[in-house]
Design a protein around this motif. Sequence first.
Motif, short mmCIF file in Angstrom:
data_model
loop_
_atom_site.label_atom_id
_atom_site.label_comp_id
_atom_site.label_asym_id
_atom_site.label_seq_id
_atom_site.Cartn_x
_atom_site.Cartn_y
_atom_site.Cartn_z
N GLN A 148 85.36 53.48 25.50
CA GLN A 148 84.37 54.14 25.92
C GLN A 148 84.76 55.53 26.34
O GLN A 148 83.79 56.45 26.41
CB GLN A 148 83.75 53.30 27.04
CG GLN A 148 82.93 51.96 26.43
CD GLN A 148 82.36 51.20 27.38
OE1 GLN A 148 82.55 51.52 28.82
NE2 GLN A 148 81.49 50.27 27.13
N GLN A 149 85.98 55.59 26.99
CA GLN A 149 86.61 56.78 27.49
C GLN A 149 87.43 57.68 26.45
O GLN A 149 87.81 58.97 26.94
CB GLN A 149 87.21 56.59 28.81
CG GLN A 149 86.58 55.96 29.85
CD GLN A 149 87.73 55.41 31.08
OE1 GLN A 149 88.72 55.78 31.00
NE2 GLN A 149 86.89 54.88 32.13
N HIS A 197 86.47 59.49 23.71
CA HIS A 197 86.00 60.58 23.32
C HIS A 197 86.20 61.88 24.12
O HIS A 197 86.19 62.89 23.70
CB HIS A 197 84.42 60.23 23.31
CG HIS A 197 83.81 60.18 24.39
ND1 HIS A 197 83.65 59.20 25.24
CD2 HIS A 197 83.07 61.16 25.17
CE1 HIS A 197 83.03 59.25 26.18
NE2 HIS A 197 82.66 60.58 26.39
N GLU A 198 86.84 61.49 25.44
CA GLU A 198 87.11 62.52 26.06
C GLU A 198 88.57 62.92 25.99
O GLU A 198 88.86 63.89 26.55
CB GLU A 198 87.01 62.21 27.64
CG GLU A 198 85.61 61.56 27.88
CD GLU A 198 85.39 61.15 29.44
OE1 GLU A 198 86.29 61.18 30.25
OE2 GLU A 198 84.30 60.69 29.83
N TRP A 222 91.79 64.51 24.17
CA TRP A 222 92.00 65.49 23.07
C TRP A 222 92.50 64.83 21.72
O TRP A 222 93.41 63.89 21.99
CB TRP A 222 92.90 66.69 23.53
CG TRP A 222 93.36 67.70 22.34
CD1 TRP A 222 92.26 68.75 22.19
CD2 TRP A 222 94.22 67.63 21.54
NE1 TRP A 222 92.93 69.41 21.21
CE2 TRP A 222 94.25 68.90 20.69
CE3 TRP A 222 95.23 66.80 21.18
CZ2 TRP A 222 94.92 69.25 19.63
CZ3 TRP A 222 96.18 67.21 20.20
CH2 TRP A 222 95.91 68.27 19.45
N TYR A 281 91.09 62.87 19.66
CA TYR A 281 90.19 61.61 19.49
C TYR A 281 89.71 61.56 17.96
O TYR A 281 88.83 62.52 17.62
CB TYR A 281 89.12 61.04 20.46
CG TYR A 281 88.06 60.03 20.24
CD1 TYR A 281 88.81 58.88 20.35
CD2 TYR A 281 86.73 60.24 19.73
CE1 TYR A 281 88.01 57.60 19.75
CE2 TYR A 281 86.31 58.98 19.52
CZ TYR A 281 86.87 57.77 19.65
OH TYR A 281 85.88 56.89 19.27
#
Length: 214
Positions: A206-207, A209-210, A212, A214
């Motif tokens: 869930q995290q 996507h934050e 670099w 990804y």
Amino acid sequence: MLVQLGDLACDFRPWRRCDRKVFSTPFAFDIETPKIVAHEVPEYVLGAAYDGNRGVFVPPALTFDFLQAHWDLDLIFHHCAFDLAVLDGLVKAQGRSMDIYAMVDEQGVWDTQILHRLYSLATDGHTCQGKGQSTLEACAQRYLGIDVPKVMLDANGDDIRTSWGKWQGRPAADIPRVYLEYLAKDVQATFGCWQHLLPRIEEVLQQAHEIWGY
């Protein structure tokens, strides 16, 4: 037989054909074998299954029927390559028609060792390839806070982990309690690690996507 591992407590008993399907959700499965020689796949002595509520011992003669009864459910192993090879060898030796590896192709197999290594890669930056870093004992300590000692001696002073060959072909009722508890705790720890790893991995995803790249 009541087996307690940390907060996990369960009454394990032998599985019988008349029991048919005893699980309705994913369950952990663990197998004990004689001492491994070189790279040979050892024979199946006794297996155990656990779903967080119920636990059963599965002897080799009933393993095909047990798996067939639960074929629609996911199986959870720790280091599945070993257990699948033992299962494959067992069903072939019995002349039964079952493609063990079809469970993998159908995405019906979880491996807590692989999940642990992937989670470690995502959070610690390495895959725990060092000696003892991805054993069931290490995972149980990290995710459950429980010690699952792998070096234990029976009443004769023999190492339980490597002495299962003494009980080849014997019913579970003939196997000393200390051996049965050893197996039951392994399968409890495997299921417990799976339960703890899934939400942790989901949180990482869930995290992600934050991050670099990804």
